[in-house]
Design a protein around this motif. Sequence first.
Motif, PDB file in Angstrom:
ATOM      1  N   ASP A  58      -4.634  -4.662   4.227  1.00  0.00           N
ATOM      2  CA  ASP A  58      -3.845  -5.223   3.133  1.00  0.00           C
ATOM      3  C   ASP A  58      -2.497  -5.690   3.684  1.00  0.00           C
ATOM      4  O   ASP A  58      -1.754  -4.883   4.266  1.00  0.00           O
ATOM      5  CB  ASP A  58      -3.616  -4.183   2.039  1.00  0.00           C
ATOM      6  N   ALA A  60      -5.970   2.800  -7.092  1.00  0.00           N
ATOM      7  CA  ALA A  60      -6.041   4.025  -6.305  1.00  0.00           C
ATOM      8  C   ALA A  60      -6.064   5.274  -7.166  1.00  0.00           C
ATOM      9  O   ALA A  60      -6.141   6.384  -6.632  1.00  0.00           O
ATOM     10  CB  ALA A  60      -4.863   4.094  -5.334  1.00  0.00           C
ATOM     11  N   LYS A  82      -2.990   3.429   3.316  1.00  0.00           N
ATOM     12  CA  LYS A  82      -2.212   2.465   2.549  1.00  0.00           C
ATOM     13  C   LYS A  82      -0.760   2.526   3.008  1.00  0.00           C
ATOM     14  O   LYS A  82      -0.288   3.544   3.487  1.00  0.00           O
ATOM     15  CB  LYS A  82      -2.295   2.769   1.051  1.00  0.00           C
ATOM     16  N   VAL A 126       2.700  -1.021  -2.430  1.00  0.00           N
ATOM     17  CA  VAL A 126       2.106   0.132  -3.099  1.00  0.00           C
ATOM     18  C   VAL A 126       2.960   0.469  -4.314  1.00  0.00           C
ATOM     19  O   VAL A 126       4.098   0.903  -4.174  1.00  0.00           O
ATOM     20  CB  VAL A 126       2.017   1.340  -2.140  1.00  0.00           C
ATOM     21  N   THR A 165      -2.000  -2.025  -3.825  1.00  0.00           N
ATOM     22  CA  THR A 165      -2.393  -0.672  -4.217  1.00  0.00           C
ATOM     23  C   THR A 165      -1.623  -0.279  -5.467  1.00  0.00           C
ATOM     24  O   THR A 165      -0.391  -0.420  -5.505  1.00  0.00           O
ATOM     25  CB  THR A 165      -2.103   0.351  -3.105  1.00  0.00           C
ATOM     26  N   THR A 204      -7.846  -2.663  -5.889  1.00  0.00           N
ATOM     27  CA  THR A 204      -6.446  -2.232  -5.727  1.00  0.00           C
ATOM     28  C   THR A 204      -6.150  -0.922  -6.449  1.00  0.00           C
ATOM     29  O   THR A 204      -5.083  -0.352  -6.268  1.00  0.00           O
ATOM     30  CB  THR A 204      -5.472  -3.309  -6.239  1.00  0.00           C
TER      31      THR A 204
END
Length: 380
Positions: free
Chosen positions: A351, A111, A341, A44, A78, A109
């Motif tokens: 993911d 966000a 996430k 992330v 992300t 991907t």
Amino acid sequence: MIHAGPGQTRTGPVLICRGSVSRDCPHGPVPIDAGGCLVSPGLVDIHVHGALGHDLTEPDQAAWRRALEAHLHAGTTTVLATLASTGPAEMAAALATATGLIAGQQAPTLAGVHLEGPCLAPEQRGAHDSAHLRSASEVLRELTPLPEALRMVTLAPELPGADALISYLAGQGVRVSAGHSSATPEHLARARRLGLSHLAHLWSGQSALTRPALHRLPGLLEASLASTELTAEVIADGHHLPAALLTIALRCLGPDRLCLVSDATAGTGLAPGSAFRTGASTGRVHNGYAATDDHTSLCGSVTPLAVTVARMRELTGASVDDVVTMATATPARAVGLYPRKGSLLPGADGDVVLFGPDLSVRAVVLGGRPVTGVLPDGDR
């Protein structure tokens, strides 16, 4: 179903059913042997500007998809698309591009958007173009009504009018971050009461200790390290911060409040000598880093997030679990995306990143579907 062995980041199988992590699946899942790799949630990255020559202030959806896909292939599943300071029309166009991509489900991907500026302290602007810095009241007008894709704003909380901007953003559910700022501890404490919850890249664009007379006065840096609730970022690309500073940050905040970010620019994946744009500024790729044309300031990074995971471990000796947490769960919590996430809990998006023993990315899975290919990191 991904099979992971004992002692790895995840022990036992990770079952993904219809794009989400699940406890069971009636559809006959296809087994994938992790082959001794570490199994991690997808990475992330809440601070990424672009890749492969494409800056995310461009209003072109195709350019955004290419940049995001490059980071996906490098392990980042992300992204908060981070927009450096640029003009009002350009900022609005980029926000509209993000909204369109998310609404059309064309960028899985993506966000949301992180505005890094333009409400920044001129003396701490770094690579941001001073001609495009604006007052808090101007930015408040530009963000009213609130753009749909906006999820985070980095600003200088000491500037006139910043209190109203922070209150507005936090009241709308947008995460507010202090950065490129000469704030004092008092400024930071007031902003925290108004809803500020995060700190941009420690040691980069932060005021530090001064001694104007007999007494020492802490700056934003010392207030950041002394904070007990705020989350914060470090850029562990091996160029922004030496090992000692990364170690200090980790000791002060711990892996549950310290986020690894790439700060990756459009120079990511380009050859040394290549020029690129970030916001209204220009930079040039060198051997593993990027700098402004006059070589007086670093200009973001050219390193994907996964590479900083390995480097954070090398430079600080932190455990694998801790460095993975700093690139998954902690940034996801910082922007309100956890546990969907940054986790492998039931119900999380499917993911996954498979890391080799050296923490190099071996495979990427997005929503249960394998992704192949790894983005060059420039100097590894």
